[in-house]
Design a protein around this motif. Sequence first.
Motif, PDB file in Angstrom:
ATOM      1  N   UNK A  62       9.127   0.501  -5.419  1.00 58.26           N
ATOM      2  CA  UNK A  62       9.403   2.082  -5.810  1.00 58.26           C
ATOM      3  C   UNK A  62       8.435   2.710  -5.133  1.00 58.26           C
ATOM      4  N   UNK A  63       7.068   2.507  -4.891  1.00 61.07           N
ATOM      5  CA  UNK A  63       6.131   3.322  -4.187  1.00 61.07           C
ATOM      6  C   UNK A  63       6.591   3.736  -2.719  1.00 61.07           C
ATOM      7  N   UNK A  64       6.962   2.313  -2.138  1.00 58.94           N
ATOM      8  CA  UNK A  64       7.323   2.552  -0.451  1.00 58.94           C
ATOM      9  C   UNK A  64       8.179   3.278  -0.129  1.00 58.94           C
ATOM     10  N   UNK A  65       9.318   3.072  -0.558  1.00 55.08           N
ATOM     11  CA  UNK A  65      10.780   3.632  -0.526  1.00 55.08           C
ATOM     12  C   UNK A  65      10.534   5.050   0.000  1.00 55.08           C
ATOM     13  N   UNK A  66      10.902   5.519   0.990  1.00 57.58           N
ATOM     14  CA  UNK A  66      11.157   6.800   1.504  1.00 57.58           C
ATOM     15  C   UNK A  66       9.778   7.543   1.829  1.00 57.58           C
ATOM     16  N   UNK A  67       8.727   7.067   1.675  1.00 61.87           N
ATOM     17  CA  UNK A  67       7.493   7.403   2.100  1.00 61.87           C
ATOM     18  C   UNK A  67       7.318   7.465   3.727  1.00 61.87           C
ATOM     19  N   UNK A  68       6.855   8.717   4.382  1.00 61.53           N
ATOM     20  CA  UNK A  68       6.484   8.549   5.522  1.00 61.53           C
ATOM     21  C   UNK A  68       5.399   7.797   6.080  1.00 61.53           C
ATOM     22  N   UNK A  69       4.309   7.817   5.157  1.00 60.51           N
ATOM     23  CA  UNK A  69       3.198   7.020   5.451  1.00 60.51           C
ATOM     24  C   UNK A  69       2.984   5.921   4.217  1.00 60.51           C
ATOM     25  N   UNK A  70       2.607   4.662   4.458  1.00 55.21           N
ATOM     26  CA  UNK A  70       2.119   3.867   3.471  1.00 55.21           C
ATOM     27  C   UNK A  70       0.830   3.411   3.739  1.00 55.21           C
ATOM     28  N   UNK A  71      -0.146   3.841   2.896  1.00 51.42           N
ATOM     29  CA  UNK A  71      -1.401   3.726   3.179  1.00 51.42           C
ATOM     30  C   UNK A  71      -1.998   2.458   2.007  1.00 51.42           C
ATOM     31  N   UNK A  72      -2.484   1.287   2.742  1.00 51.98           N
ATOM     32  CA  UNK A  72      -2.702   0.221   1.994  1.00 51.98           C
ATOM     33  C   UNK A  72      -4.383   0.332   1.763  1.00 51.98           C
ATOM     34  N   UNK A  73      -4.784   0.391   0.569  1.00 58.88           N
ATOM     35  CA  UNK A  73      -6.455   0.390   0.332  1.00 58.88           C
ATOM     36  C   UNK A  73      -6.649  -0.562  -0.775  1.00 58.88           C
ATOM     37  N   UNK A  74      -6.798  -1.792  -0.549  1.00 60.70           N
ATOM     38  CA  UNK A  74      -6.922  -2.721  -1.473  1.00 60.70           C
ATOM     39  C   UNK A  74      -8.195  -3.468  -0.933  1.00 60.70           C
ATOM     40  N   UNK A  75      -8.306  -4.516  -1.473  1.00 60.79           N
ATOM     41  CA  UNK A  75      -9.602  -5.376  -0.949  1.00 60.79           C
ATOM     42  C   UNK A  75      -9.253  -6.309   0.083  1.00 60.79           C
ATOM     43  N   UNK A  76     -10.468  -6.685   0.682  1.00 64.14           N
ATOM     44  CA  UNK A  76     -10.369  -7.442   1.953  1.00 64.14           C
ATOM     45  C   UNK A  76      -9.596  -8.575   1.884  1.00 64.14           C
ATOM     46  N   UNK A  77      -9.756  -9.274   0.780  1.00 65.33           N
ATOM     47  CA  UNK A  77      -9.143 -10.565   0.460  1.00 65.33           C
ATOM     48  C   UNK A  77      -7.618 -10.213   0.084  1.00 65.33           C
ATOM     49  N   UNK A  78      -7.136  -9.191  -0.105  1.00 65.10           N
ATOM     50  CA  UNK A  78      -5.557  -9.138  -0.586  1.00 65.10           C
ATOM     51  C   UNK A  78      -5.047  -8.217   0.568  1.00 65.10           C
ATOM     52  N   UNK A  79      -5.808  -7.584   1.604  1.00 62.91           N
ATOM     53  CA  UNK A  79      -5.009  -7.142   2.658  1.00 62.91           C
ATOM     54  C   UNK A  79      -4.019  -7.713   3.308  1.00 62.91           C
ATOM     55  N   UNK A  80      -4.037  -8.888   3.918  1.00 66.13           N
ATOM     56  CA  UNK A  80      -2.722  -9.462   4.548  1.00 66.13           C
ATOM     57  C   UNK A  80      -1.623  -9.737   3.655  1.00 66.13           C
ATOM     58  N   UNK A  81      -2.181 -10.410   2.337  1.00 63.19           N
ATOM     59  CA  UNK A  81      -0.814 -10.618   1.470  1.00 63.19           C
ATOM     60  C   UNK A  81      -0.290  -9.515   1.212  1.00 63.19           C
ATOM     61  N   UNK A  82      -1.031  -8.217   0.741  1.00 63.55           N
ATOM     62  CA  UNK A  82      -0.313  -6.727   0.582  1.00 63.55           C
ATOM     63  C   UNK A  82       0.828  -6.323   1.774  1.00 63.55           C
ATOM     64  N   UNK A  83       0.166  -6.478   2.934  1.00 65.64           N
ATOM     65  CA  UNK A  83       0.884  -6.072   4.117  1.00 65.64           C
ATOM     66  C   UNK A  83       2.115  -6.924   4.125  1.00 65.64           C
ATOM     67  N   UNK A  84       2.093  -8.201   4.224  1.00 68.37           N
ATOM     68  CA  UNK A  84       3.360  -9.148   4.193  1.00 68.37           C
ATOM     69  C   UNK A  84       4.223  -8.654   2.986  1.00 68.37           C
ATOM     70  N   UNK A  85       3.726  -8.455   1.753  1.00 74.97           N
ATOM     71  CA  UNK A  85       4.608  -7.993   0.672  1.00 74.97           C
ATOM     72  C   UNK A  85       5.246  -6.746   0.999  1.00 74.97           C
ATOM     73  N   UNK A  86       4.522  -5.510   1.491  1.00 74.56           N
ATOM     74  CA  UNK A  86       4.991  -4.406   1.686  1.00 74.56           C
ATOM     75  C   UNK A  86       6.016  -4.278   2.797  1.00 74.56           C
ATOM     76  N   UNK A  87       5.806  -5.344   3.818  1.00 80.74           N
ATOM     77  CA  UNK A  87       6.725  -5.277   4.924  1.00 80.74           C
ATOM     78  C   UNK A  87       8.143  -5.529   4.465  1.00 80.74           C
ATOM     79  N   UNK A  88       8.359  -6.192   3.336  1.00 75.93           N
ATOM     80  CA  UNK A  88       9.560  -6.523   2.669  1.00 75.93           C
ATOM     81  C   UNK A  88      10.522  -5.194   2.429  1.00 75.93           C
ATOM     82  N   UNK A  89       9.780  -4.242   2.158  1.00 78.64           N
ATOM     83  CA  UNK A  89      10.323  -2.857   1.404  1.00 78.64           C
ATOM     84  C   UNK A  89      10.285  -1.907   2.662  1.00 78.64           C
TER      85      UNK A  89
END
Length: 298
Positions: A62-89
Amino acid sequence: MKISTLALIGFGEAGTILGQELAARGIQVCCYDRLLDDASARAAMHDKALQHGVQPRDSMAAAVVGADVVMSAVTAGSALLVATDVAQHLGAGQIFMDINSVAPATKQAAQQAVEASGAHYIDTAVMAPVPPQRLQVPMLLGGAHAAELAEALQALGMNARAVAEQVGVASAIKMCRSIMIKGLEALTTECLSTARQYGAEEAVLASLHKSFPAMGWDAQFPHYLISRVAEHGRRRAEEMEEVARTAADVGVTPHMSDAIVQTQRGLVDAMQERGLHYAELEPFDWTALVDQLYPRQN
């Protein structure tokens, strides 16, 4: 490139400040944080977002849909998993701005996941703590569309600069700098914790001030350095694990980076064992913390 909408994934210290500042400049900012899935933390996170002019979303999608820019600001340990999950949307033309402090190889793996969706991946290195400078915190950008994004961010008052068309260069700059910055924090923590046990801290600080008079060893500098470990040591340890990987990936043995991980994490582990919380230690004084962690033997 014009930015009208921005989605934040992660609404911690950096995300909160950047979201508030951009919302104040007329950008429609929304956020998703995993704490919104936690029944005990959801209400507080929801209210926090609204108080900072940011619209909370119930899911990453819901956050990602339609956004011009998606900014990931999580922990280093979660960064790759978040990018992979976000990519699906993500969809074609969206910008994924990865501001997490991770190794170039981690950023490159995230790039592959994001760009498979048709979105553009931007390697972003935040080169100083966000709180003091807020929107003016220096950011280095890398990627095929880094120059365009830097120009758009500058128009919003951000201190962004493109340094490479390749993903990984900006992160390498940040990772190498962290060996020095997080290393100085770790060295100061170990140095002064030890000196305090011998009643030698004043002489040690006087000697450091004489050698490096511009740094502030006779004033707030030691308090600041150790406070960063006490407040953010666990997150910094995760970052330094990525720094160690950065060195190892090019054949450099990360002896110092591995030791910094242990010192950064070790201080917060010691605090946790004794039930100490950083918020309860403010205004921060390194001597008060050390005296609680390492009572002197008389």
